[in-house]
Design a protein around this motif. Structure first.
Motif, PDB file in Angstrom:
ATOM      1  N   ARG A   1       0.843  -1.187   0.000  1.00  0.00           N
ATOM      2  CA  ARG A   1       0.000   0.000   0.000  1.00  0.00           C
ATOM      3  C   ARG A   1       0.883   1.243   0.000  1.00  0.00           C
ATOM      4  N   SER A   2       0.368   2.311  -0.580  1.00  0.00           N
ATOM      5  CA  SER A   2       1.069   3.593  -0.482  1.00  0.00           C
ATOM      6  C   SER A   2       0.069   4.710  -0.240  1.00  0.00           C
ATOM      7  N   TYR A   3       0.474   5.642   0.607  1.00  0.00           N
ATOM      8  CA  TYR A   3      -0.343   6.776   1.017  1.00  0.00           C
ATOM      9  C   TYR A   3       0.437   8.057   0.729  1.00  0.00           C
ATOM     10  N   ALA A   4      -0.251   9.104   0.331  1.00  0.00           N
ATOM     11  CA  ALA A   4       0.405  10.401   0.183  1.00  0.00           C
ATOM     12  C   ALA A   4       0.917  10.855   1.552  1.00  0.00           C
ATOM     13  N   TRP A   5       2.188  11.190   1.627  1.00  0.00           N
ATOM     14  CA  TRP A   5       2.769  11.613   2.898  1.00  0.00           C
ATOM     15  C   TRP A   5       2.086  12.879   3.405  1.00  0.00           C
ATOM     16  N   SER A   6       1.667  13.744   2.498  1.00  0.00           N
ATOM     17  CA  SER A   6       0.963  14.960   2.915  1.00  0.00           C
ATOM     18  C   SER A   6      -0.341  14.625   3.630  1.00  0.00           C
ATOM     19  N   ASP A   7      -1.006  13.532   3.206  1.00  0.00           N
ATOM     20  CA  ASP A   7      -2.229  13.116   3.898  1.00  0.00           C
ATOM     21  C   ASP A   7      -1.920  12.617   5.306  1.00  0.00           C
ATOM     22  N   VAL A   8      -0.802  11.904   5.450  1.00  0.00           N
ATOM     23  CA  VAL A   8      -0.418  11.416   6.777  1.00  0.00           C
ATOM     24  C   VAL A   8      -0.095  12.589   7.691  1.00  0.00           C
ATOM     25  N   LEU A   9       0.636  13.579   7.163  1.00  0.00           N
ATOM     26  CA  LEU A   9       0.988  14.746   7.970  1.00  0.00           C
ATOM     27  C   LEU A   9      -0.262  15.508   8.417  1.00  0.00           C
ATOM     28  N   ALA A  10      -1.306  15.482   7.594  1.00  0.00           N
ATOM     29  CA  ALA A  10      -2.535  16.219   7.916  1.00  0.00           C
ATOM     30  C   ALA A  10      -3.537  15.384   8.694  1.00  0.00           C
ATOM     31  N   LEU A  11      -3.179  14.162   9.068  1.00  0.00           N
ATOM     32  CA  LEU A  11      -4.093  13.271   9.765  1.00  0.00           C
ATOM     33  C   LEU A  11      -4.568  13.896  11.077  1.00  0.00           C
ATOM     34  N   ALA A  12      -5.876  13.903  11.298  1.00  0.00           N
ATOM     35  CA  ALA A  12      -6.433  14.523  12.504  1.00  0.00           C
ATOM     36  C   ALA A  12      -6.122  13.687  13.735  1.00  0.00           C
ATOM     37  N   PRO A  13      -5.995  14.325  14.894  1.00  0.00           N
ATOM     38  CA  PRO A  13      -5.778  13.577  16.139  1.00  0.00           C
ATOM     39  C   PRO A  13      -6.947  12.641  16.436  1.00  0.00           C
ATOM     40  N   GLU A  14      -6.661  11.561  17.113  1.00  0.00           N
ATOM     41  CA  GLU A  14      -7.673  10.584  17.492  1.00  0.00           C
ATOM     42  C   GLU A  14      -8.754  11.245  18.348  1.00  0.00           C
ATOM     43  N   GLN A  15     -10.013  10.982  17.993  1.00  0.00           N
ATOM     44  CA  GLN A  15     -11.145  11.546  18.728  1.00  0.00           C
ATOM     45  C   GLN A  15     -11.781  10.537  19.668  1.00  0.00           C
TER      46      GLN A  15
END
Length: 350
Positions: free
Chosen positions: A312-326
């Motif tokens: 699998r591959s994910y855009a690193w920018s999406d990982v950096l923008a990942l919201a904190p756990e709610q």
């Protein structure tokens, strides 16, 4: 897209007979195909300047294969050196690229292979072999030493080996020519923790512990060459999904973000580092089945989903923008690309 090289296990997975058609895969522009047959090349490492890959066969008689990839359409094994150990699982290249350090899970030792300036092996056998001794309290996994990985300590004067079987970070002094001199124990971890992989930032070491799925942070004391435990925390609260276990795997540090794989929950846990280097949990990202290894390459997070038979591959920018756990134990979802690869274990770029 970056050209990626994937090492794989046999189709039936780790612990099954090797040499049944598995090998090295090449990925280009969203397509992947096997290009070489090798017995369980579970760890792959690229030379920093030469068009060479080193692939380690995790086998009862482990071998390091040097592969010429100057023509990516026709990769060739140009040398195969027996390590003298069993179940080799990790490679580390010396600072001067004049030696390879090979960790063996099965025989529980560390082997040094010499390299020439062109990256080719300097001898047809090991240069050094350093045995480990001892065991841990887990009789099912710690009956003997299990050297799982090697990393440079802060400052680069020592190599540390995470021994899952003895709950220790073993210390070796680095001498000229990539020679290693045993130098005692840098840290003894809590019994049954099972240290596996490490990442370094400044004078801090971040160690993933496979058996208790804890992330432990150590401060390196340059005067005593000791790693002092300063913090420990659970890697994720996500419940096991694919298997009834939490097995921490790889750890990597990118852009002051620490990533840790956990098999069973099948997530990559994301930690932000404070300016002082303290890891603070943010969220757990769905990673696919059994994330053994991962790397951020050319702006994408690439994950070897060993038992899912896919990368699998994910855009690193999406990982950096990942919201904190709610919600405690929540699993974050991000868009990803996937590609079929049989039992992927490791990825490298060249």
């Amino acid at each position: 897209m970056a050209r990626l090289w994937w090492g794989t296990y046999p189709a039936e997975g780790l612990g099954t007979p090797v040499g049944l058609g598995e090998g090295l895969w090449r990925q280009d522009d969203g397509t992947a195909a096997q290009v070489l047959e090798l017995p369980a090349p579970s760890f792959v490492l690229a030379h920093p300047s030469e068009p060479l890959l080193y692939a380690l066969s995790e086998a009862p008689a482990s071998v390091v294969h040097t592969i010429d990839v100057s023509d990516p359409d026709d990769p060739r094994v140009v040398a195969s050196i027996p390590t003298g150990g069993t179940d080799g699982c990790h490679l580390l290249l010396s600072r001067e690229a004049d030696a390879l350090y090979v960790s063996h899970y099965g025989s529980g030792d560390l082997v040094v292979l010499a390299l020439l300036p062109d990256g080719m092996p300097g001898y047809d056998e090991q240069l050094q072999r350093h045995e480990h001794h001892g065991h841990g309290p887990r009789t099912d996994r710690q009956e003997a030493p299990h050297a799982h990985s090697a990393s440079f300590a802060p400052g680069g004067k020592h190599v540390l080996v995470a021994d899952l079987g003895t709950d220790e970070l073993r210390r070796y002094r680095v001498d000229p020519g990539g020679i290693l001199e045993p130098d005692g124990i840098a840290a003894t971890l809590p019994g049954g923790s099972g240290p596996r992989h490490m990442a370094v930032r400044g004078d801090l070491l971040y160690v993933t512990c496979e058996l208790d799925s804890m992330l432990r942070t150590f401060r390196w004391d340059a005067e005593t060459a000791e790693a002092i435990l300063i913090e420990e925390q659970a890697i994720t609260a996500v419940a096991p999904r694919s298997e009834d276990t939490r097995d921490a795997s790889h750890v990597a540090l990118v852009d002051d973000v620490l990533l840790v794989g956990v098999r069973g929950p099948d997530v990559i846990a994301v930690f932000d580092l404070s300016p002082e280097g303290w890891p603070r949990y943010r969220a757990s990202l769905d990673s696919g089945h059994w994330p053994r290894y991962f790397a951020v390459i050319d702006g994408r997070l690439h994950i070897a989903c060993e038992r899912g038979h896919q990368a699998r591959s994910y855009a690193w920018s999406d990982v950096l923008a990942l919201a904190p756990e709610q919600e405690i134990g929540a699993i974050a979802e991000l868009p990803f690309q996937e590609i079929a690869i049989t039992s992927p274990a490791c990825v490298a770029q060249r």
